[in-house]
Design a protein around this motif. Structure first.
Motif, PDB file in Angstrom:
ATOM      1  N   GLY A 178       0.657  -1.330   0.046  1.00 28.42           N
ATOM      2  CA  GLY A 178      -0.065  -0.070  -0.078  1.00 28.42           C
ATOM      3  C   GLY A 178       0.933   1.315   0.013  1.00 28.42           C
ATOM      4  N   PRO A 179       1.584   1.494   0.992  1.00 27.15           N
ATOM      5  CA  PRO A 179       2.545   2.581   0.931  1.00 27.15           C
ATOM      6  C   PRO A 179       3.284   2.855  -0.234  1.00 27.15           C
ATOM      7  CG  PRO A 179       2.800   1.475   3.195  1.00 27.15           C
ATOM      8  CD  PRO A 179       1.946   0.733   2.108  1.00 27.15           C
TER       9      PRO A 179
ATOM     10  N   GLY B 296       2.570   4.703  -7.318  1.00 27.52           N
ATOM     11  CA  GLY B 296       1.442   4.387  -8.269  1.00 27.52           C
ATOM     12  C   GLY B 296       0.886   5.872  -8.793  1.00 27.52           C
ATOM     13  N   ASN B 297       0.266   5.561 -10.163  1.00 33.11           N
ATOM     14  CA  ASN B 297      -0.638   6.634 -10.496  1.00 33.11           C
ATOM     15  C   ASN B 297      -2.164   6.484 -10.016  1.00 33.11           C
ATOM     16  OD1 ASN B 297      -2.073   4.592 -12.015  1.00 33.11           O
ATOM     17  ND2 ASN B 297      -0.370   4.800 -13.732  1.00 33.11           N
ATOM     18  N   GLU B 298      -2.875   7.450 -10.348  1.00 33.64           N
ATOM     19  CA  GLU B 298      -4.174   7.574  -9.813  1.00 33.64           C
ATOM     20  C   GLU B 298      -4.963   6.190 -10.116  1.00 33.64           C
ATOM     21  OE1 GLU B 298      -5.647  11.661 -10.275  1.00 33.64           O
ATOM     22  OE2 GLU B 298      -7.572  10.579  -9.484  1.00 33.64           O
TER      23      GLU B 298
ATOM     24  N   ARG C 255      -1.079  -0.772 -17.778  1.00 34.73           N
ATOM     25  CA  ARG C 255      -1.459  -0.025 -16.695  1.00 34.73           C
ATOM     26  C   ARG C 255      -1.116  -0.621 -15.278  1.00 34.73           C
ATOM     27  NH1 ARG C 255      -7.754  -2.034 -15.760  1.00 34.73           N
ATOM     28  NH2 ARG C 255      -7.993  -0.140 -14.943  1.00 34.73           N
ATOM     29  N   ASP C 256      -0.696  -2.035 -15.358  1.00 35.28           N
ATOM     30  CA  ASP C 256       0.010  -2.465 -14.090  1.00 35.28           C
ATOM     31  C   ASP C 256       1.413  -2.374 -13.946  1.00 35.28           C
ATOM     32  OD1 ASP C 256      -2.389  -2.714 -12.556  1.00 35.28           O
ATOM     33  OD2 ASP C 256      -3.072  -4.410 -13.594  1.00 35.28           O
ATOM     34  N   VAL C 257       1.925  -1.541 -14.853  1.00 32.65           N
ATOM     35  CA  VAL C 257       3.523  -1.513 -14.441  1.00 32.65           C
ATOM     36  C   VAL C 257       3.605  -0.444 -13.445  1.00 32.65           C
ATOM     37  CG1 VAL C 257       5.643  -0.431 -15.681  1.00 32.65           C
ATOM     38  CG2 VAL C 257       4.018  -2.047 -16.843  1.00 32.65           C
TER      39      VAL C 257
END
Ligand SMILES: Cc1cc2nc3c(=O)[nH]c(=O)nc-3n(C[C@H](O)[C@H](O)[C@H](O)COP(=O)(O)OP(=O)(O)OC[C@H]3O[C@@H](n4cnc5c(N)ncnc54)[C@H](O)[C@@H]3O)c2cc1C
Lengths: 324, 384
Positions: free
Chosen positions: B99-100, B106-108, B225-227
């Protein structure tokens, strides 16, 4: 001064080693864990064929050394079989169990249905009323509960023998763990070289080796002491002292063997995880480190330990010999 | 001025957590990864309960489903959970570092998709770092990501992956640079584990059946999108991950709990233990206090944005060695019960046996003792 086992003992040790290796080595124990009750039939005949049970360890020193060498060889394959317990069987029984004097009464290999006698660390003998099956746990597959009755005499020498032979078995485990670890760090590469090239790994290996070598020398001394009739007053103290060293060495060796194997050392496919798990009953029972220390202190008193400058108990001191 | 008294809200939180554990976790619970599938169920349920009460992602911003609490509350949460055999199961990974890290890198879109399910306690993540040839030398990793229209195909093998069997997502490191690119050619992929091109094989071990696994990737798909972060920029992220991970587990809390419990668990038999064992026990309690304070040093530094990886390493060295010291002391205390028993009423003894087995791995998992020593030593003597 001679610090070599007899040729007979060395030859028997090699024969046991070869036989067990040919039968699968540590895989025998792997198979035995799947069905602990079946291990008597799986392993017993192999040892029978080698003529082990014709040996009378307390009859003379040659036989005592042979029994010890056999236990050490069995330890090298972390053999899940009551080899020390059978060698130490007193008249009229098939094996001797070393049972805790307090707490849960469990003993290595008590899950096997032999006609057992039992002693505590002090040599106090108790009749075995009944035994239970394997604990079926990760650390206790080859141990079982024991119900014992009222104390019925003492068996000091057999007790000292059993403690000593269990430590010879443990010595075999530790030597093998050390050898496997050495092989592993010479093969495993990280950062473009073998682990063995890293100084910190070398130091870890040396600490492991010193621990195992110290135990080996003390184990031989203890064996010799046990064979000397005039050492009777110190038989048990010497055996307990060996147990204390064995527990310390086991911790020093196994911790390092695990550490140098990394995650690999915890996987069932790696032998070191078996040395670690399967040696637990002998290391915890009938007394762990602190309890064994306390037993040594108790047994040693102020004059029952023969070093260069400790007074010898009168029975050990020859007529007219140097007292101090 | 020094003040080691716990703030009221931290105390209140502890009480609340203990009450929740008491209510929802069976006394005999020893973690989610036993041979009993019920235990995983229990952990999943408990995680959702914590999620509902906003106790799960306690320090996360409220916009991500967190509770906006202080890092001392977060610390208390970690302690209470580890002491209770981590009733969140593997969820703590998502919470403590995935999470952190997503918040930071991470992007939005990634944050919106991944953070709320983690905060709600209903998605499991695993960490795909180690490989057969890349353990301590993580930059040697070879699992390869191959570019295709719209995403990447993953080929390779991971090993020792905790919880991979149950994980829905994997935080994966793969090579996107040349084979020799080491730290400069690694990218982080967020991989959906539910694909035919991923095979998980449990590794039977002394830790139990469901803990560690091998994971084989034979062309598993990761859309662009998951990079996470930039291509070939994974190493910086990894370093952050490891720093978070190092303070992640409050091992000292379980040590503390089991040691404190021992005299009561033994009852009258306690007085019969040899004096030497009482001494070792007392010493171990003192050690767990000082290790806890080392952990607090790291938390305080992190709070002020001054986290020095060398401090985290010092704490990790101390806490993993403590784990093993305590394991030996406890085994001596329980005697033959340490070999294990199927009698689930023997709660303390079973906890000791479980602790001993897991403690064997504490100086290896998430970076070995020697790697921590190197990190601290390099800092002390000014290398790097
Ligand atoms: C219980 C458990 C759970 C794990 N979970 C995960 C997980 O979820 N995901 C994941 O990716 N990985 C996981 N791991 C793997 C873990 O990260 C690795 O085990 C660890 O990084 C060490 O790598 P290795 O086991 O290959 O040991 P190696 O790197 O091969 O090390 C073997 C020994 O050599 C020493 N050594 C290596 N290099 C040096 C050096 N330069 N100097 C001195 N000593 C050195 C090590 O310290 C160690 O003692 C887990 C491991 C365990 C035990």
């Amino acid at each position: 001064m001679k610090n070599q086992l007899s040729d007979e003992a060395v030859a028997l040790g090699e024969a046991v080693d070869d036989t067990l290796a040919a039968a699968g080595g540590v895989d025998l124990t792997r198979r035995a864990e799947a069905d602990p009750a079946a291990r008597a039939a799986l392993i017993g005949p192999l040892l029978e064929e080698l003529g082990l049970w014709e040996i009378e360890p307390l009859a003379d020193q040659v036989q005592l050394e042979a029994a010890a060498a056999a236990c050490r060889a069995a330890g090298r394959h972390v053999l899940a079989y009551p080899i020390a317990e059978r060698f130490a069987a007193p008249e009229g029984s098939e094996g001797l169990l070393l049972v805790p004097s307090t707490g849960r009464r469990v003993a290595p290999h008590a899950d096997l249905g032999l006609s057992w006698s039992a002693v505590e660390l002090t040599g106090l003998q108790r009749p075995v009323l009944s035994t239970g099956g394997s604990l079926h746990t990760k650390l206790g597959s080859f141990a079982g509960e024991v119900q014992v009755g009222e104390a019925c005499g003492t068996l000091e020498r057999e007790t000292a023998l059993l403690i000593t032979l269990q430590m010879w078995w443990l010595l075999g485990v530790l030597e093998r763990a050390g050898a496997d670890t050495l092989t592993y760090v010479k093969e495993r590469e990280q950062f473009g070289r073998t682990l063995a090239k890293f100084q910190s790994v070398q130091f870890t290996l040396t600490d492991l080796t010193v621990a195992a070598q110290s135990l080996a020398e003390l184990a031989k001394y203890t064996l010799w002491s046990l064979a000397q009739d005039d050492h009777e007053p110190v038989w048990l103290t010497d055996a307990l002292s060996l147990r204390l060293s064995g527990l310390e060495a086991a911790d020093a060796v196994m911790r390092r063997a695990h550490q140098l194997h990394g995650a690999m050392g915890f996987a069932d496919e790696t032998n070191v995880s078996w040395y670690s798990r399967i040696s637990q009953p002998v290391r915890r029972l009938p007394a762990g480190l602190s309890q064994t220390e306390a037993a040594v202190v108790e047994s040693m008193g102020t004059d029952r330990f023969t070093n260069l400058f400790t007074p010898l108990p009168s029975a050990v001191r020859p007529e007219g010999a140097l007292a101090h | 001025m020094l003040d080691y008294a716990e703030a009221d809200e931290v105390q209140v939180l502890r009480h609340r957590l203990r009450a929740l554990v008491e209510e929802h976790i069976p006394k005999s619970y020893l973690g989610a990864f036993t041979d009993n599938p019920n235990d995983l169920e229990i952990a999943q349920r408990f995680s959702r309960i914590l999620g509902e009460q906003r106790l799960f992602a306690l320090t996360w911003p409220e916009s991500f489903g967190g509770g906006g609490a202080s890092s001392w509350e977060q610390t208390a949460l970690r302690e209470e959970m580890w002491a209770a055999h981590e009733p969140r199961g593997a969820q703590y990974m998502g919470l403590n570092w995935i999470g952190p890290v997503l918040m930071r890198y991470g992007n939005e879109d990634q944050q919106q998709r991944h953070l709320p399910p983690i905060a709600a306690g209903d998605v499991l993540w695993c960490q795909g770092f180690s490989e057969p040839e890349a353990g301590s030398d993580l930059p040697a990793l070879r699992t390869k990501a191959v570019r295709e229209e719209g995403g990447w195909r993953i080929h390779g093998q991971k090993v020792w992956t905790s919880y991979a069997e149950m994980a829905r997502w994997c935080f994966l490191l793969a090579r996107t640079g040349t084979p020799e690119s080491r730290k400069d050619g690694i990218t982080v992929f967020l991989v959906d584990m539910e694909q035919a091109e991923i095979e998980v094989r449990p590794i039977p071990s002394m830790l139990g059946r469901h803990h560690i696994n091998e994971v084989y990737f034979t062309g598993a798909w990761v859309p662009d999108r998951d990079v996470l972060g930039g291509i070939n920029e994974g190493w910086k992220i990894v370093n952050d991950v490891l720093a978070f991970e190092r303070i992640g587990i409050a091992r000292y809390a379980r040590c503390d709990k089991l040691l404190s419990w021992a005299p009561r668990a033994l009852g009258e038999a306690w007085a019969d233990l040899p004096q030497g064992l009482h001494q070792r026990w007392a010493k171990a309690l003192v050690h767990s206090r000082s290790v806890r304070l080392l952990a607090y040093k790291v938390v305080a530094a992190q709070d002020q944005g001054l986290l020095d990886p060398a401090d985290a390493a010092a704490y990790r060295i101390a806490v993993t060695l403590l784990d093993q010291e305590v394991a030996e002391v406890l085994m001596d205390i329980v005697g033959g019960w340490g070999l294990g028993t199927e009698d689930t009423e023997r709660i303390f003894e079973r906890a000791v046996e479980d602790h001993w087995r897991y403690a064997q791995a504490s100086t290896v998992a998430s970076g070995t003792l020697e790697m921590q020593r190197l990190a601290l030593a390099n800092r002390l003597v000014g290398k790097r």
